[in-house]
Scaffold this motif. Sequence first.
Motif, PDB file in Angstrom:
ATOM      1  N   ILE A  34     -29.165  11.742  18.378  1.00 38.33           N
ATOM      2  CA  ILE A  34     -30.480  11.782  17.744  1.00 38.33           C
ATOM      3  C   ILE A  34     -31.441  12.348  18.772  1.00 38.33           C
ATOM      4  CG2 ILE A  34     -32.364  10.416  16.766  1.00 38.33           C
ATOM      5  CD1 ILE A  34     -30.178   8.359  15.914  1.00 38.33           C
ATOM      6  N   VAL A  35     -32.153  13.401  18.378  1.00 38.09           N
ATOM      7  CA  VAL A  35     -33.084  14.073  19.286  1.00 38.09           C
ATOM      8  C   VAL A  35     -34.489  13.990  18.693  1.00 38.09           C
ATOM      9  CG1 VAL A  35     -33.643  16.227  20.477  1.00 38.09           C
ATOM     10  CG2 VAL A  35     -31.251  15.711  19.906  1.00 38.09           C
ATOM     11  N   GLY A  36     -35.410  13.531  19.503  1.00 34.89           N
ATOM     12  CA  GLY A  36     -36.820  13.519  19.128  1.00 34.89           C
ATOM     13  C   GLY A  36     -37.618  14.131  20.257  1.00 34.89           C
ATOM     14  N   PRO A  37     -38.869  14.448  20.019  1.00 33.05           N
ATOM     15  CA  PRO A  37     -39.665  15.077  21.071  1.00 33.05           C
ATOM     16  C   PRO A  37     -39.656  14.289  22.379  1.00 33.05           C
ATOM     17  CG  PRO A  37     -40.857  15.083  19.000  1.00 33.05           C
ATOM     18  CD  PRO A  37     -39.624  14.264  18.790  1.00 33.05           C
ATOM     19  N   ASN A  38     -39.630  12.942  22.286  1.00 30.10           N
ATOM     20  CA  ASN A  38     -39.680  12.097  23.475  1.00 30.10           C
ATOM     21  C   ASN A  38     -38.532  11.101  23.558  1.00 30.10           C
ATOM     22  OD1 ASN A  38     -42.289  13.082  24.480  1.00 30.10           O
ATOM     23  ND2 ASN A  38     -43.050  12.216  22.577  1.00 30.10           N
ATOM     24  N   VAL A  39     -37.489  11.310  22.762  1.00 32.77           N
ATOM     25  CA  VAL A  39     -36.360  10.380  22.762  1.00 32.77           C
ATOM     26  C   VAL A  39     -35.064  11.164  22.606  1.00 32.77           C
ATOM     27  CG1 VAL A  39     -36.429   9.963  20.265  1.00 32.77           C
ATOM     28  CG2 VAL A  39     -35.484   8.224  21.768  1.00 32.77           C
ATOM     29  N   LEU A  40     -34.016  10.664  23.264  1.00 33.21           N
ATOM     30  CA  LEU A  40     -32.691  11.269  23.139  1.00 33.21           C
ATOM     31  C   LEU A  40     -31.672  10.139  23.105  1.00 33.21           C
ATOM     32  CD1 LEU A  40     -30.928  13.807  23.049  1.00 33.21           C
ATOM     33  CD2 LEU A  40     -30.954  13.804  25.555  1.00 33.21           C
ATOM     34  N   ILE A  41     -31.031   9.953  21.965  1.00 33.02           N
ATOM     35  CA  ILE A  41     -30.004   8.920  21.795  1.00 33.02           C
ATOM     36  C   ILE A  41     -28.664   9.633  21.752  1.00 33.02           C
ATOM     37  CG2 ILE A  41     -29.132   7.093  20.295  1.00 33.02           C
ATOM     38  CD1 ILE A  41     -32.053   6.732  19.311  1.00 33.02           C
ATOM     39  N   THR A  42     -27.872   9.424  22.781  1.00 35.78           N
ATOM     40  CA  THR A  42     -26.640  10.200  22.940  1.00 35.78           C
ATOM     41  C   THR A  42     -25.389   9.483  22.445  1.00 35.78           C
ATOM     42  OG1 THR A  42     -26.341   9.382  25.195  1.00 35.78           O
ATOM     43  CG2 THR A  42     -27.574  11.439  24.921  1.00 35.78           C
ATOM     44  N   ASP A  43     -25.522   8.282  21.942  1.00 33.07           N
ATOM     45  CA  ASP A  43     -24.342   7.531  21.520  1.00 33.07           C
ATOM     46  C   ASP A  43     -24.403   7.148  20.047  1.00 33.07           C
ATOM     47  OD1 ASP A  43     -26.436   5.778  21.771  1.00 33.07           O
ATOM     48  OD2 ASP A  43     -25.336   4.271  22.896  1.00 33.07           O
ATOM     49  N   TRP A  44     -24.857   8.082  19.211  1.00 34.39           N
ATOM     50  CA  TRP A  44     -24.953   7.813  17.776  1.00 34.39           C
ATOM     51  C   TRP A  44     -23.554   7.865  17.186  1.00 34.39           C
ATOM     52  CZ3 TRP A  44     -26.627  11.274  13.277  1.00 34.39           C
ATOM     53  CH2 TRP A  44     -27.110  10.494  12.209  1.00 34.39           C
ATOM     54  N   GLU A  45     -23.162   6.848  16.482  1.00 29.98           N
ATOM     55  CA  GLU A  45     -21.778   6.653  16.065  1.00 29.98           C
ATOM     56  C   GLU A  45     -21.197   7.626  15.029  1.00 29.98           C
ATOM     57  OE1 GLU A  45     -19.054   3.207  14.021  1.00 29.98           O
ATOM     58  OE2 GLU A  45     -20.853   2.605  15.100  1.00 29.98           O
ATOM     59  N   PRO A  46     -21.888   7.953  13.943  1.00 29.79           N
ATOM     60  CA  PRO A  46     -21.205   8.760  12.921  1.00 29.79           C
ATOM     61  C   PRO A  46     -20.819  10.145  13.452  1.00 29.79           C
ATOM     62  CG  PRO A  46     -23.552   8.703  12.471  1.00 29.79           C
ATOM     63  CD  PRO A  46     -23.301   7.741  13.610  1.00 29.79           C
ATOM     64  N   ARG A  47     -19.689  10.650  12.974  1.00 28.84           N
ATOM     65  CA  ARG A  47     -19.193  11.951  13.435  1.00 28.84           C
ATOM     66  C   ARG A  47     -19.281  13.033  12.380  1.00 28.84           C
ATOM     67  NH1 ARG A  47     -20.392  10.537  17.793  1.00 28.84           N
ATOM     68  NH2 ARG A  47     -19.033   9.382  19.148  1.00 28.84           N
ATOM     69  N   ASP A  48     -19.406  12.625  11.115  1.00 25.63           N
ATOM     70  CA  ASP A  48     -19.480  13.600  10.030  1.00 25.63           C
ATOM     71  C   ASP A  48     -20.145  12.943   8.832  1.00 25.63           C
ATOM     72  OD1 ASP A  48     -17.453  11.929   9.014  1.00 25.63           O
ATOM     73  OD2 ASP A  48     -15.880  13.317   9.575  1.00 25.63           O
ATOM     74  N   VAL A  49     -20.434  13.715   7.808  1.00 22.44           N
ATOM     75  CA  VAL A  49     -21.146  13.191   6.640  1.00 22.44           C
ATOM     76  C   VAL A  49     -20.357  12.082   5.945  1.00 22.44           C
ATOM     77  CG1 VAL A  49     -22.102  13.774   4.373  1.00 22.44           C
ATOM     78  CG2 VAL A  49     -22.546  15.261   6.329  1.00 22.44           C
ATOM     79  N   PRO A  50     -19.032  12.213   5.728  1.00 23.43           N
ATOM     80  CA  PRO A  50     -18.328  11.118   5.056  1.00 23.43           C
ATOM     81  C   PRO A  50     -18.387   9.782   5.809  1.00 23.43           C
ATOM     82  CG  PRO A  50     -17.003  13.106   4.979  1.00 23.43           C
ATOM     83  CD  PRO A  50     -18.165  13.390   5.896  1.00 23.43           C
ATOM     84  N   SER A  51     -18.499   9.815   7.132  1.00 24.13           N
ATOM     85  CA  SER A  51     -18.551   8.561   7.895  1.00 24.13           C
ATOM     86  C   SER A  51     -19.966   8.002   8.043  1.00 24.13           C
ATOM     87  CB  SER A  51     -17.926   8.758   9.278  1.00 24.13           C
ATOM     88  OG  SER A  51     -18.726   9.603  10.080  1.00 24.13           O
ATOM     89  N   LEU A  52     -20.962   8.715   7.563  1.00 24.45           N
ATOM     90  CA  LEU A  52     -22.357   8.288   7.683  1.00 24.45           C
ATOM     91  C   LEU A  52     -22.631   7.133   6.719  1.00 24.45           C
ATOM     92  CD1 LEU A  52     -25.023   9.012   9.125  1.00 24.45           C
ATOM     93  CD2 LEU A  52     -25.481  10.621   7.272  1.00 24.45           C
ATOM     94  N   ALA A  53     -23.095   6.013   7.270  1.00 28.81           N
ATOM     95  CA  ALA A  53     -23.376   4.822   6.471  1.00 28.81           C
ATOM     96  C   ALA A  53     -24.831   4.404   6.670  1.00 28.81           C
ATOM     97  CB  ALA A  53     -22.449   3.681   6.878  1.00 28.81           C
ATOM     98  N   VAL A  54     -25.322   3.551   5.777  1.00 32.78           N
ATOM     99  CA  VAL A  54     -26.704   3.090   5.851  1.00 32.78           C
ATOM    100  C   VAL A  54     -27.000   2.470   7.217  1.00 32.78           C
ATOM    101  CG1 VAL A  54     -28.382   1.464   4.881  1.00 32.78           C
ATOM    102  CG2 VAL A  54     -26.915   2.795   3.356  1.00 32.78           C
ATOM    103  N   ALA A  55     -26.072   1.712   7.770  1.00 29.18           N
ATOM    104  CA  ALA A  55     -26.289   1.077   9.081  1.00 29.18           C
ATOM    105  C   ALA A  55     -26.563   2.103  10.176  1.00 29.18           C
ATOM    106  CB  ALA A  55     -25.078   0.226   9.452  1.00 29.18           C
TER     107      ALA A  55
END
Length: 144
Positions: A34-55
């Motif tokens: 997840i990239v934002g102007p002032n934030v970078l989250i490098t350990d976001w879990e989902p790898r593709d659209v089918p694995s993307l969940a509400v959590a």
Amino acid sequence: MKLTQHTPAGLNLIRRYGADFVLVGDQTLHASCIVGPNVLITDWEPRDVPSLAVAHLEPLFSLAPELVVLATGERQRFPSAALRAEFAMRKIGLEVMEIGAAARTYNVLVSEERKVLAAILMSGGDPARGSGGRHRGRKVFGEA
């Protein structure tokens, strides 16, 4: 007339991208992030659209963006209607794009000082694979 893009210093921009990486500033990422102007989250879990969940959306929602640009890899793939509804219920815009369009759109919105996040899905990759180094991916803009 020559047009140049001016972006305030110190903000996270996507400089290059490829099928298996994005270069944010000077950091090369090989996994979903997840990239934002002032934030970078490098350990976001989902790898593709089918694995993307509400959590998986909670880190995005906690940052209170106006708009999320979802990069789904080399091809545009839409998440389920239920996931799209989560954005609508919170009045957060969602744009779904392939990685190149997402990188360009995110950078333009950052330069306009919008509250935007890029949620980048990458199927391969180990978050610890390393950063730095040169990649032959496509440059987004402004790099020699």
